[in-house]
Design an enzyme around this catalytic site. Sequence first.
Site, short mmCIF file in Angstrom:
data_model
loop_
_atom_site.label_atom_id
_atom_site.label_comp_id
_atom_site.label_asym_id
_atom_site.label_seq_id
_atom_site.Cartn_x
_atom_site.Cartn_y
_atom_site.Cartn_z
N ASP A 126 0.82 -1.22 0.00
CA ASP A 126 0.00 0.00 0.00
C ASP A 126 0.85 1.27 0.00
O ASP A 126 0.33 2.36 -0.22
CB ASP A 126 -0.93 0.01 1.22
CG ASP A 126 -1.95 -1.11 1.14
OD1 ASP A 126 -2.35 -1.47 0.02
OD2 ASP A 126 -2.34 -1.64 2.20
N ARG A 155 -4.70 5.97 -2.80
CA ARG A 155 -3.24 6.02 -2.54
C ARG A 155 -2.51 6.85 -3.61
O ARG A 155 -1.52 7.50 -3.34
CB ARG A 155 -2.65 4.62 -2.50
CG ARG A 155 -3.35 3.65 -1.56
CD ARG A 155 -2.75 3.60 -0.18
NE ARG A 155 -3.50 2.66 0.64
CZ ARG A 155 -3.94 2.90 1.86
NH1 ARG A 155 -3.71 4.06 2.45
NH2 ARG A 155 -4.62 2.00 2.53
N LYS A 167 -4.77 -3.43 -8.04
CA LYS A 167 -5.29 -2.70 -6.88
C LYS A 167 -6.42 -1.77 -7.34
O LYS A 167 -6.97 -1.96 -8.41
CB LYS A 167 -4.14 -1.94 -6.21
CG LYS A 167 -3.13 -2.85 -5.52
CD LYS A 167 -3.76 -3.53 -4.32
CE LYS A 167 -2.79 -4.47 -3.63
NZ LYS A 167 -3.45 -5.20 -2.54
C1 S3P Z 1 -5.57 -5.61 2.94
C2 S3P Z 1 -4.60 -6.30 2.28
C3 S3P Z 1 -3.87 -5.77 1.12
C4 S3P Z 1 -4.04 -4.27 0.98
C5 S3P Z 1 -5.46 -3.85 1.17
C6 S3P Z 1 -5.94 -4.25 2.55
C7 S3P Z 1 -6.24 -6.26 4.07
O1 S3P Z 1 -4.33 -6.41 -0.04
O2 S3P Z 1 -3.57 -3.82 -0.27
O3 S3P Z 1 -5.57 -2.44 1.04
O4 S3P Z 1 -6.89 -5.55 4.88
O5 S3P Z 1 -6.15 -7.47 4.21
P1 S3P Z 1 -3.71 -7.83 -0.48
O6 S3P Z 1 -3.58 -8.62 0.75
O7 S3P Z 1 -4.68 -8.45 -1.44
O8 S3P Z 1 -2.39 -7.48 -1.11
#
Ligand code: S3P
Length: 423
Positions: free
Chosen positions: A309, A382, A336
């Site tokens: 992120d 972001r 994303k």
């Molecule tokens: C998150 C996991 C991440 C992140 C998302 C929130 C979470 O995604 O990018 O904003 O709360 O588990 P990924 O685990 O799919 O990379």
Amino acid sequence: MKIRPARSFRGTFQMPGDKSITHRAFLFGALAHGVTTIEGASAGDDCTSTRRCLSALGVRFESDSPGLITVTGGRPLSRPIAALDCGNSGTTLRLLMGVLAGSGFESELAGDESLNRRPMERVARPLREMGAQIETTNGLPPVRVAGAKLRGASLTPEAASAQIKSAILLAALQAEGKTIVREPISTRDHTERMIERFGGRIERQGSEVSLEGPQALRGARVVIPGDPSSAAPFVVAALLRPDSEVTIEGVLLNPHRVRYLDILREMGADIETTVTSEADAEPAGRIVARSSALHGVSIAPADVPAVVDELPILAVAGAMGEGRFEVRGASELRVKESDRIASMVEGLTLLGADIEELADGFRVAGGRPLRGAPVRSHGDHRIAMALSVAALAAEGETEVAGAEAVSISLPSFFPELERGAGR
Ligand code: S3P
């Protein structure tokens, strides 16, 4: 949003509750028996989507005083009368797939235009191995879930994603027998911590977690520390501007989430962190960051899940530092809220940076002065925040189109950025 350059960036900031933990507090509060109280939840649009979907499933949330939400959980969820609208939130949709896989009814999950382009088979496939009946629309939302009887399984997710792992664990709590998740690289562990917090049992060994189902959880008190991903743009703003210092109080310092601070330190950043509380299942404390002369680094693919992120804001730090900054093994960025590789390459190029797009990342030749220009967020919070911080360090005015996307995670972003900017 029009952004003028800042001479310096200073102040003490407190971030709203962590987005990832807030989603989970709502979900676990709904599933656990008895009363759960949640302090400091994120009021961003993504967490509101989770709360709205759970309300449509019959869960009652009450808020008698500001900052405090009470959930009385543990009753069977009820069949929603319409498709569940997950808005822009991948975490909402994917974690609900795990929750609904073991329900006694049919439901449909969908999102906005951006979410409806994001891959869902990565979650559907392992859940099917547990007996779930799930259909995606050519791999994308809308996703239809017909509640089924689940059984434990031994699973290796196709991507290092906390969302996949968490959906599996939420299903595993309802499944008969043992579920094992072997992650390619270990990801944020908020779900595991929360299962323990709600009285559940989970075993962890390296990047493998296992859980014996079914398990009944009991309500808990959850105090949510500030969001370190929301803090990142303020930290980088202070590093990039002269005569600057920011203090972020009460922020989550879970090692899976603050790896970006280590990377910034490797780039020469003056950053201190102090853990002031370990009390609520998650470490929290203070970050202090000061003006620094930065230089580029290469981010290893193994580090990507821990900074997934923060890569947009790290790209801004890389563009302003001396020498080459490179990210590889980050093709996850392409799926994303926007294609974050393409979005950052476009935005930083428009601002005058020398950045090259790679299939699985990007390469920046740092040290080129930035100049204000019209740029676009691509509807991605972001990206909006990262380009706004770049604008503080550019010469002249920058206009960020689609700046309202910041409300996904931090509705107060622009007033807070303005508060810190010295002119
Ligand atoms: C998150 C996991 C991440 C992140 C998302 C929130 C979470 O995604 O990018 O904003 O709360 O588990 P990924 O685990 O799919 O990379």
